[in-house]
Design an enzyme around this catalytic site. Structure first.
Site, short mmCIF file in Angstrom:
data_model
loop_
_atom_site.label_atom_id
_atom_site.label_comp_id
_atom_site.label_asym_id
_atom_site.label_seq_id
_atom_site.Cartn_x
_atom_site.Cartn_y
_atom_site.Cartn_z
N VAL A 140 -130.22 -2.36 -12.26
CA VAL A 140 -128.79 -2.15 -12.50
C VAL A 140 -127.94 -2.94 -11.50
CG1 VAL A 140 -126.97 -0.40 -12.34
CG2 VAL A 140 -129.07 0.11 -13.58
N ASP B 47 -129.70 -4.44 -0.04
CA ASP B 47 -130.86 -3.65 -0.45
C ASP B 47 -131.72 -3.38 0.77
OD1 ASP B 47 -132.27 -3.26 -3.52
OD2 ASP B 47 -133.57 -2.96 -1.77
N ARG C 153 -137.40 -8.03 -1.37
CA ARG C 153 -136.58 -8.25 -2.58
C ARG C 153 -135.40 -9.17 -2.24
NH1 ARG C 153 -137.43 -4.76 -6.96
NH2 ARG C 153 -135.30 -5.07 -7.66
N THR D 43 -132.34 7.26 -8.87
CA THR D 43 -132.18 8.73 -8.86
C THR D 43 -133.40 9.31 -9.59
OG1 THR D 43 -130.64 8.38 -10.72
CG2 THR D 43 -129.68 8.99 -8.61
N THR E 26 -127.41 7.35 -12.29
CA THR E 26 -127.33 8.49 -13.20
C THR E 26 -127.58 9.78 -12.43
OG1 THR E 26 -128.25 7.05 -14.89
CG2 THR E 26 -128.24 9.42 -15.38
N CYS F 146 -135.54 6.54 -16.98
CA CYS F 146 -134.26 7.07 -17.49
C CYS F 146 -134.47 8.23 -18.46
CB CYS F 146 -133.47 5.96 -18.16
SG CYS F 146 -132.81 4.76 -16.99
N ARG G 262 -142.87 1.63 -14.29
CA ARG G 262 -142.58 2.92 -13.66
C ARG G 262 -142.67 4.07 -14.67
NH1 ARG G 262 -136.92 1.88 -11.00
NH2 ARG G 262 -136.71 0.67 -12.90
N1 LIG Z 1 -132.84 0.50 -15.20
C1 LIG Z 1 -132.00 0.80 -16.16
O1 LIG Z 1 -132.05 0.27 -17.23
C2 LIG Z 1 -130.90 1.80 -15.95
C3 LIG Z 1 -129.94 1.94 -16.94
C4 LIG Z 1 -128.91 2.80 -16.74
C5 LIG Z 1 -128.85 3.55 -15.57
N2 LIG Z 1 -129.81 3.42 -14.62
C6 LIG Z 1 -129.68 4.19 -13.40
O2 LIG Z 1 -129.25 3.30 -12.37
C7 LIG Z 1 -129.81 3.68 -11.11
C8 LIG Z 1 -130.60 2.54 -10.52
O3 LIG Z 1 -131.70 2.27 -11.36
P1 LIG Z 1 -132.52 0.91 -11.30
O4 LIG Z 1 -133.37 0.89 -12.51
O5 LIG Z 1 -131.60 -0.23 -11.04
O6 LIG Z 1 -133.42 1.18 -10.02
P2 LIG Z 1 -134.34 0.11 -9.27
O7 LIG Z 1 -135.44 0.87 -8.67
O8 LIG Z 1 -134.61 -1.05 -10.17
O9 LIG Z 1 -133.39 -0.46 -8.12
C9 LIG Z 1 -132.93 0.29 -7.10
C10 LIG Z 1 -132.78 -0.59 -5.87
O10 LIG Z 1 -132.20 0.21 -4.86
C11 LIG Z 1 -132.84 -0.08 -3.64
N3 LIG Z 1 -132.63 1.05 -2.74
C12 LIG Z 1 -133.27 2.24 -2.71
N4 LIG Z 1 -132.76 3.04 -1.76
C13 LIG Z 1 -131.75 2.34 -1.19
C14 LIG Z 1 -130.84 2.59 -0.14
N5 LIG Z 1 -130.84 3.76 0.48
N6 LIG Z 1 -129.96 1.62 0.20
C15 LIG Z 1 -129.95 0.44 -0.43
N7 LIG Z 1 -130.80 0.11 -1.43
C16 LIG Z 1 -131.69 1.06 -1.80
C17 LIG Z 1 -134.28 -0.33 -4.00
O11 LIG Z 1 -134.94 -1.10 -3.02
C18 LIG Z 1 -134.13 -1.09 -5.34
O12 LIG Z 1 -134.06 -2.48 -5.15
C19 LIG Z 1 -130.63 4.94 -11.40
O13 LIG Z 1 -129.82 6.06 -11.21
C20 LIG Z 1 -130.96 4.81 -12.87
O14 LIG Z 1 -131.20 6.06 -13.46
C21 LIG Z 1 -130.84 2.55 -14.78
#
Ligand SMILES: NC(=O)c1ccc[n+]([C@@H]2O[C@H](COP(=O)([O-])OP(=O)(O)OC[C@H]3O[C@@H](n4cnc5c(N)ncnc54)[C@H](O)[C@@H]3O)[C@@H](O)[C@H]2O)c1
Length: 429
Positions: free
Chosen positions: A20, A38, A43, A88, A123, A263, A334
């Site tokens: 995201v 990050d 990464r 989350t 989310t 999700c 995942r």
């Molecule tokens: N992946 C999707 O398609 C999608 C779609 C809609 C909503 N979401 C929601 O968006 C959010 C993020 O999901 P994602 O898929 O991008 O996750 P992800 O795991 O791909 O990315 C999260 C990133 O955050 C970093 N991170 C973790 N803790 C951190 C911190 N304390 N400080 C800074 N960086 C930190 C991680 O290293 C990682 O690079 C979640 O709540 C998810 O439910 C995801």
């Protein structure tokens, strides 16, 4: 804030550059100044080389972006508009695990200044932003909510692997803690979102809207999975039933299958957790979760029964599983339910090989403890199509026959070979 960002007098910081965060950071960086933060240095190192570690974005997307990638917390001090896009997940008891969200909130709180904005995109359940995150922002910054800093929530709706519905062409829901911030946040997202902005009436409404989108999907798929269990007993093909029923204008288009990922299989637990705090046991949502969480074991049992009907000793059977990612055409493994199915099959003593053109073999070995194979090793008693990657959808009956021993069976969890098989033994959900 809007004008200062556009004039590059102020900077956006995106916290958490995953599926995201990176797309939003890059899209914004075409128009405003962005810091991409990050905690994972490996990464960040890749992103500095125009490589998306999540393998969704092409290197060209980094071209011309005004973005500084960093894992140094001090760097984000220069920002004024913070967007949090951290994971989350749920814990092993299927309860919300807010640790990444609260840790990122603390990071922002430590550098927050008067006049700053913090927008959450992760989310969550309704109330999380204002009840869990805002107090932490206040505590760590020493500032006062609304009078000193503003907060908003704008859920992300992107769909990994979906090339049609992308960040800029999906309507974005935004919200703020007061009328001024709600408008300011909406205008800032309007800079990049071509499909337009839906201004939700409050942060809680925006949080709830997101979590029910995925919960609705989960419940509908659970219904399909339940139908599949029923029709399997009746020896009726579920996909044929759905195709026939789908000719009615208001029949909804959902299909059975394994529900994994971070999700659909996770977000409903955020809602049931919060609803339980209000003394309501969410029956439909929990029932849907129970069905979908049990689907991998159910599929494995059905596969074992099919093999028992064909062979005297299933412990001598060899299966090939096609696909191990959580959904088609993505590399994301995942919370993949395919792994759960593989373990169940192995627990019956069945030998299982797994292939996947999209998954990273190292990640699979680390996460699930099995090695992906590059090419089929001999012939199999059964082939299970678990993930409908494009590459597999193109396979015909002759390709499948080549993988099978004489009399072997195609087990098609996605119904993709349904109209292609005329002589091979075939079962689908
Ligand atoms: N992946 C999707 O398609 C999608 C779609 C809609 C909503 N979401 C929601 O968006 C959010 C993020 O999901 P994602 O898929 O991008 O996750 P992800 O795991 O791909 O990315 C999260 C990133 O955050 C970093 N991170 C973790 N803790 C951190 C911190 N304390 N400080 C800074 N960086 C930190 C991680 O290293 C990682 O690079 C979640 O709540 C998810 O439910 C995801």
């Amino acid at each position: 804030m809007y004008q200062d960002l556009l004039n590059k007098k102020k900077t956006v910081a995106v916290i958490g550059l995953g599926y995201v965060g990176l797309p939003i950071a890059l899209e914004l960086a075409k128009k405003v100044k962005v810091i991409g933060f990050d905690i994972k240095e490996d990464r960040i190192a890749l992103m500095r080389k125009n490589i998306d570690p999540s393998k969704e974005i092409k290197p060209e997307a980094f071209d011309g972006c005004d973005i500084h990638f960093t894992s140094d917390k001090e760097d984000i001090r220069k920002a004024s508009f913070y967007i949090l896009t951290v994971p989350t997940p749920i814990d092993k008891h299927k309860k919300p695990d807010l640790r990444p969200l609260l840790s990122a909130t603390k990071t922002v709180g430590e550098v927050l200044e008067k006049g700053d904005y913090v927008v959450y995109e992760s989310t969550v359940y309704p109330g999380c932003t204002e009840e869990d995150c805002v107090p932490l922002l206040e505590r760590t910054s020493g500032l006062e909510y609304i009078s000193d800093f503003k907060v908003g929530f704008s859920p992300e709706r992107i769909n990994p692997g979906d090339k049609k519905h992308t960040l800029t062409n999906i309507t974005k829901v935004t919200s703020g803690c007061d009328a001024v911030s709600a408008e300011e946040i909406a205008k800032i997202y309007e800079i990049i979102i071509e499909a337009g902005i839906y201004r939700a009436s409050s942060i809680k409404v925006a949080e709830a809207a997101k979590v029910i989108e995925n919960t609705q999907r989960d419940i509908n798929i659970a219904f399909m999975n339940e139908l599949s269990m029923v029709f399997n007993k009746m020896n009726i093909n579920t996909f044929e039933v759905l195709e026939a029923a789908g000719t009615k204008w208001n029949f909804l288009s959902f299909f059975p299958g394994l529900v994994g990922g971070h999700c659909i299989g996770v977000d409903p637990y955020y809602l049931t957790h919060k609803s339980a705090m209000y003394g309501h046991h969410a029956q439909i949502i929990n029932a849907g979760r129970a069905i979908n969480d049990g689907m991998a074991a159910w599929v494995a049992k059905e596969v074992a029964i099919k093999l028992l009907n064909l062979y005297t000793n299933i412990k001598e059977c060899k299966l090939l599983v096609l696909g191990t990612t959580f959904k088609e055409n993505v590399s994301d493994i995942r919370n993949s339910k395919v792994a759960e199915m593989v373990y169940e099959l192995q627990s019956f003593g069945i030998y299982v090989d797994v292939m996947d053109p999209c998954a990273d073999p190292g990640e699979v070995a680390e996460e699930y403890g099995y090695e992906l194979i590059d090419k089929p090793s001999g012939s199999y008693h059964g082939v299970i199509l678990a993930v409908s990657h494009d590459e597999y959808k193109q396979m015909g009956e002759a390709d499948l026959a080549e993988l099978l021993l004489p009399g072997g069976m195609v087990m098609d969890l996605k119904g993709v070979f349904r109209n292609k098989i005329s002589s091979l033994k075939y079962w689908s959900l």
